[in-house]
Design a protein around this motif. Sequence first.
Motif, PDB file in Angstrom:
ATOM      1  N   PRO A 147      -3.569   8.321 -12.027  1.00  0.00           N
ATOM      2  CA  PRO A 147      -3.344   8.775 -13.411  1.00  0.00           C
ATOM      3  C   PRO A 147      -2.455  10.020 -13.505  1.00  0.00           C
ATOM      4  N   ARG A 148      -2.445  10.845 -12.466  1.00  0.00           N
ATOM      5  CA  ARG A 148      -1.611  12.055 -12.565  1.00  0.00           C
ATOM      6  C   ARG A 148      -0.116  11.720 -12.591  1.00  0.00           C
ATOM      7  N   PHE A 149       0.214  10.470 -12.233  1.00  0.00           N
ATOM      8  CA  PHE A 149       1.618  10.034 -12.279  1.00  0.00           C
ATOM      9  C   PHE A 149       1.902   9.186 -13.522  1.00  0.00           C
ATOM     10  N   PRO A 198       0.834  -1.205   0.000  1.00  0.00           N
ATOM     11  CA  PRO A 198       0.000   0.000   0.000  1.00  0.00           C
ATOM     12  C   PRO A 198       0.873   1.261   0.000  1.00  0.00           C
ATOM     13  N   MET A 199       0.222   2.411  -0.002  1.00  0.00           N
ATOM     14  CA  MET A 199       0.939   3.655   0.295  1.00  0.00           C
ATOM     15  C   MET A 199       0.086   4.456   1.261  1.00  0.00           C
ATOM     16  N   ALA A 200       0.750   5.205   2.116  1.00  0.00           N
ATOM     17  CA  ALA A 200       0.019   5.912   3.172  1.00  0.00           C
ATOM     18  C   ALA A 200       0.802   7.124   3.658  1.00  0.00           C
ATOM     19  N   VAL A 201       0.046   8.141   4.031  1.00  0.00           N
ATOM     20  CA  VAL A 201       0.607   9.346   4.644  1.00  0.00           C
ATOM     21  C   VAL A 201      -0.203   9.616   5.911  1.00  0.00           C
ATOM     22  N   LEU A 202       0.474  10.026   6.961  1.00  0.00           N
ATOM     23  CA  LEU A 202      -0.232  10.324   8.213  1.00  0.00           C
ATOM     24  C   LEU A 202      -1.406  11.260   7.949  1.00  0.00           C
ATOM     25  N   GLY A 243      -6.167   0.979  -7.066  1.00  0.00           N
ATOM     26  CA  GLY A 243      -6.356   2.104  -6.151  1.00  0.00           C
ATOM     27  C   GLY A 243      -7.233   3.205  -6.721  1.00  0.00           C
ATOM     28  N   HIS A 244      -7.138   4.380  -6.088  1.00  0.00           N
ATOM     29  CA  HIS A 244      -8.000   5.507  -6.441  1.00  0.00           C
ATOM     30  C   HIS A 244      -7.783   5.944  -7.892  1.00  0.00           C
ATOM     31  N   PRO A 245      -8.813   5.815  -8.745  1.00  0.00           N
ATOM     32  CA  PRO A 245      -8.634   6.201 -10.144  1.00  0.00           C
ATOM     33  C   PRO A 245      -8.469   7.702 -10.331  1.00  0.00           C
ATOM     34  N   GLN A 255      -1.726  14.781   5.234  1.00  0.00           N
ATOM     35  CA  GLN A 255      -2.154  14.510   3.865  1.00  0.00           C
ATOM     36  C   GLN A 255      -2.446  15.815   3.128  1.00  0.00           C
ATOM     37  N   HIS A 256      -2.473  15.735   1.809  1.00  0.00           N
ATOM     38  CA  HIS A 256      -2.736  16.889   0.928  1.00  0.00           C
ATOM     39  C   HIS A 256      -1.617  17.919   0.962  1.00  0.00           C
ATOM     40  N   LEU A 257      -0.425  17.506   1.356  1.00  0.00           N
ATOM     41  CA  LEU A 257       0.723  18.427   1.358  1.00  0.00           C
ATOM     42  C   LEU A 257       1.750  18.032   0.304  1.00  0.00           C
ATOM     43  N   GLY A 258       1.419  17.020  -0.455  1.00  0.00           N
ATOM     44  CA  GLY A 258       2.343  16.597  -1.517  1.00  0.00           C
ATOM     45  C   GLY A 258       3.279  15.466  -1.118  1.00  0.00           C
ATOM     46  N   ILE A 259       3.172  14.977   0.097  1.00  0.00           N
ATOM     47  CA  ILE A 259       4.094  13.917   0.541  1.00  0.00           C
ATOM     48  C   ILE A 259       3.845  12.631  -0.257  1.00  0.00           C
ATOM     49  N   GLY A 260       2.578  12.291  -0.461  1.00  0.00           N
ATOM     50  CA  GLY A 260       2.265  11.098  -1.244  1.00  0.00           C
ATOM     51  C   GLY A 260       2.829  11.195  -2.654  1.00  0.00           C
ATOM     52  N   SER A 261       2.699  12.365  -3.253  1.00  0.00           N
ATOM     53  CA  SER A 261       3.236  12.549  -4.610  1.00  0.00           C
ATOM     54  C   SER A 261       4.745  12.370  -4.631  1.00  0.00           C
ATOM     55  N   GLN A 262       5.422  12.924  -3.627  1.00  0.00           N
ATOM     56  CA  GLN A 262       6.883  12.766  -3.573  1.00  0.00           C
ATOM     57  C   GLN A 262       7.263  11.300  -3.418  1.00  0.00           C
TER      58      GLN A 262
HETATM   59  C1  LIG Z   1      -3.579   8.504  -0.869  1.00  0.00           C
HETATM   60  C2  LIG Z   1      -2.527   9.216   0.011  1.00  0.00           C
HETATM   61  C3  LIG Z   1      -1.326   8.299   0.212  1.00  0.00           C
HETATM   62  C4  LIG Z   1      -2.081  10.473  -0.719  1.00  0.00           C
HETATM   63  O1  LIG Z   1      -1.093  11.108   0.078  1.00  0.00           O
HETATM   64  P1  LIG Z   1      -1.035  12.704   0.157  1.00  0.00           P
HETATM   65  O2  LIG Z   1       0.255  13.082   0.776  1.00  0.00           O
HETATM   66  O3  LIG Z   1      -2.287  13.201   0.763  1.00  0.00           O
HETATM   67  O4  LIG Z   1      -1.022  13.022  -1.411  1.00  0.00           O
HETATM   68  P2  LIG Z   1      -0.696  14.399  -2.117  1.00  0.00           P
HETATM   69  O5  LIG Z   1      -0.691  15.516  -1.146  1.00  0.00           O
HETATM   70  O6  LIG Z   1       0.496  14.195  -2.960  1.00  0.00           O
HETATM   71  O7  LIG Z   1      -1.927  14.503  -3.075  1.00  0.00           O
HETATM   72  C5  LIG Z   1      -3.185  14.808  -2.511  1.00  0.00           C
HETATM   73  C6  LIG Z   1      -4.210  14.513  -3.524  1.00  0.00           C
HETATM   74  O8  LIG Z   1      -4.439  13.124  -3.537  1.00  0.00           O
HETATM   75  C7  LIG Z   1      -5.786  12.892  -3.896  1.00  0.00           C
HETATM   76  N1  LIG Z   1      -6.309  11.994  -2.912  1.00  0.00           N
HETATM   77  C8  LIG Z   1      -5.938  11.833  -1.636  1.00  0.00           C
HETATM   78  N2  LIG Z   1      -6.691  10.889  -1.038  1.00  0.00           N
HETATM   79  C9  LIG Z   1      -7.534  10.445  -1.973  1.00  0.00           C
HETATM   80  C10 LIG Z   1      -8.571   9.498  -1.978  1.00  0.00           C
HETATM   81  N3  LIG Z   1      -8.900   8.800  -0.885  1.00  0.00           N
HETATM   82  N4  LIG Z   1      -9.234   9.304  -3.135  1.00  0.00           N
HETATM   83  C11 LIG Z   1      -8.925   9.999  -4.231  1.00  0.00           C
HETATM   84  N5  LIG Z   1      -7.972  10.927  -4.283  1.00  0.00           N
HETATM   85  C12 LIG Z   1      -7.288  11.142  -3.157  1.00  0.00           C
HETATM   86  C13 LIG Z   1      -6.513  14.193  -3.904  1.00  0.00           C
HETATM   87  O9  LIG Z   1      -6.683  14.579  -5.235  1.00  0.00           O
HETATM   88  C14 LIG Z   1      -5.550  15.117  -3.223  1.00  0.00           C
HETATM   89  O10 LIG Z   1      -5.624  16.366  -3.789  1.00  0.00           O
HETATM   90  P3  LIG Z   1      -6.044  17.616  -2.864  1.00  0.00           P
HETATM   91  O11 LIG Z   1      -4.950  17.767  -1.830  1.00  0.00           O
HETATM   92  O12 LIG Z   1      -6.110  18.725  -3.834  1.00  0.00           O
HETATM   93  O13 LIG Z   1      -7.355  17.228  -2.235  1.00  0.00           O
HETATM   94  C15 LIG Z   1      -3.099   9.626   1.378  1.00  0.00           C
HETATM   95  O14 LIG Z   1      -4.240  10.419   1.164  1.00  0.00           O
HETATM   96  C16 LIG Z   1      -3.485   8.458   2.276  1.00  0.00           C
HETATM   97  O15 LIG Z   1      -2.665   7.963   3.049  1.00  0.00           O
HETATM   98  N6  LIG Z   1      -4.769   8.039   2.196  1.00  0.00           N
HETATM   99  C17 LIG Z   1      -5.260   6.945   3.019  1.00  0.00           C
HETATM  100  C18 LIG Z   1      -4.675   5.625   2.593  1.00  0.00           C
HETATM  101  C19 LIG Z   1      -4.943   5.341   1.129  1.00  0.00           C
HETATM  102  O16 LIG Z   1      -6.072   5.495   0.635  1.00  0.00           O
HETATM  103  N7  LIG Z   1      -3.860   4.917   0.402  1.00  0.00           N
HETATM  104  C20 LIG Z   1      -3.921   4.639  -1.016  1.00  0.00           C
HETATM  105  C21 LIG Z   1      -4.501   3.310  -1.290  1.00  0.00           C
HETATM  106  S1  LIG Z   1      -4.849   3.125  -3.012  1.00  0.00           S
END
Ligand SMILES: CC(C)(COP(=O)(O)OP(=O)(O)OC[C@H]1O[C@@H](n2cnc3c(N)ncnc32)[C@H](O)[C@@H]1OP(=O)(O)O)[C@@H](O)C(=O)NCCC(=O)NCCS
Length: 173
Positions: free
Chosen positions: A124-126, A82-86, A118-120, A90-97
């Motif tokens: 796709p943005r990657f 999986p992937m996860a951010v605290l 996962g989330h469609p 979240q929404h700070l770009g850590i997941g993207s990095q």
């Molecule tokens: C998915 C996840 C890893 C993204 O990490 P992040 O650091 O928040 O990601 P970023 O900041 O780079 O990007 C944020 C964007 O991700 C998208 N996003 C985050 N969670 C999402 C979700 N549950 N469904 C769809 N899109 C999601 C949104 O578009 C968001 O944009 P916004 O900040 O403008 O709302 C994080 O939200 C998370 O840990 N979620 C819970 C666990 C999970 O669902 N993991 C993925 C399993 S497929």
Amino acid sequence: MKITITPEAPEDKSSVYSLNAAAFGQENESKLIDLLRNSEHFIPELSLVARSESGSVGHILFTKLEIAGPEGVTYGTLALAPMAVLPSLQHLGIGSQLLREGLKRAAEQGYSSVIVLGHPEYYPRFGFVPASKWGISTSYDVPDEAFMAIELKLGALEGKAGLVIYPKEFNEV
Ligand SMILES: CC(C)(COP(=O)(O)OP(=O)(O)OC[C@H]1O[C@@H](n2cnc3c(N)ncnc32)[C@H](O)[C@@H]1OP(=O)(O)O)[C@@H](O)C(=O)NCCC(=O)NCCS
């Protein structure tokens, strides 16, 4: 926020467990990581931890996966899961990095493609697109757009149609 991304170390196990549990609101994904870590599918260099000054804030895992093609032939790929951010970060770009760094490192390690369920709206943005583009399917009952793949090497998935076989660990949590 300044973060660094490096492969997990033995002492990261408990923070990886807890941050995944916090992000998903359940422990299934944390248990899956523990199972995969002890399996042949684990790649230590591709279990990546995002760290801030305060500790581990995110995690991403890529493990070995196979696509079963026709007549018993199999093709190697990677599962992103999986992937996860605290939640508070979240929404700070850590997941993207994490995702960009993970894909870069996977390519550097010689892997040529990645599959994610996962989330469609997110992947796709990657560069991920539905795996059905290459005739790659899953036995899981999921919408076509949620089962995605990306080529790390152009053309890597051409001619690799088949059924993805998730390691048994995915069914044990
Ligand atoms: C998915 C996840 C890893 C993204 O990490 P992040 O650091 O928040 O990601 P970023 O900041 O780079 O990007 C944020 C964007 O991700 C998208 N996003 C985050 N969670 C999402 C979700 N549950 N469904 C769809 N899109 C999601 C949104 O578009 C968001 O944009 P916004 O900040 O403008 O709302 C994080 O939200 C998370 O840990 N979620 C819970 C666990 C999970 O669902 N993991 C993925 C399993 S497929």
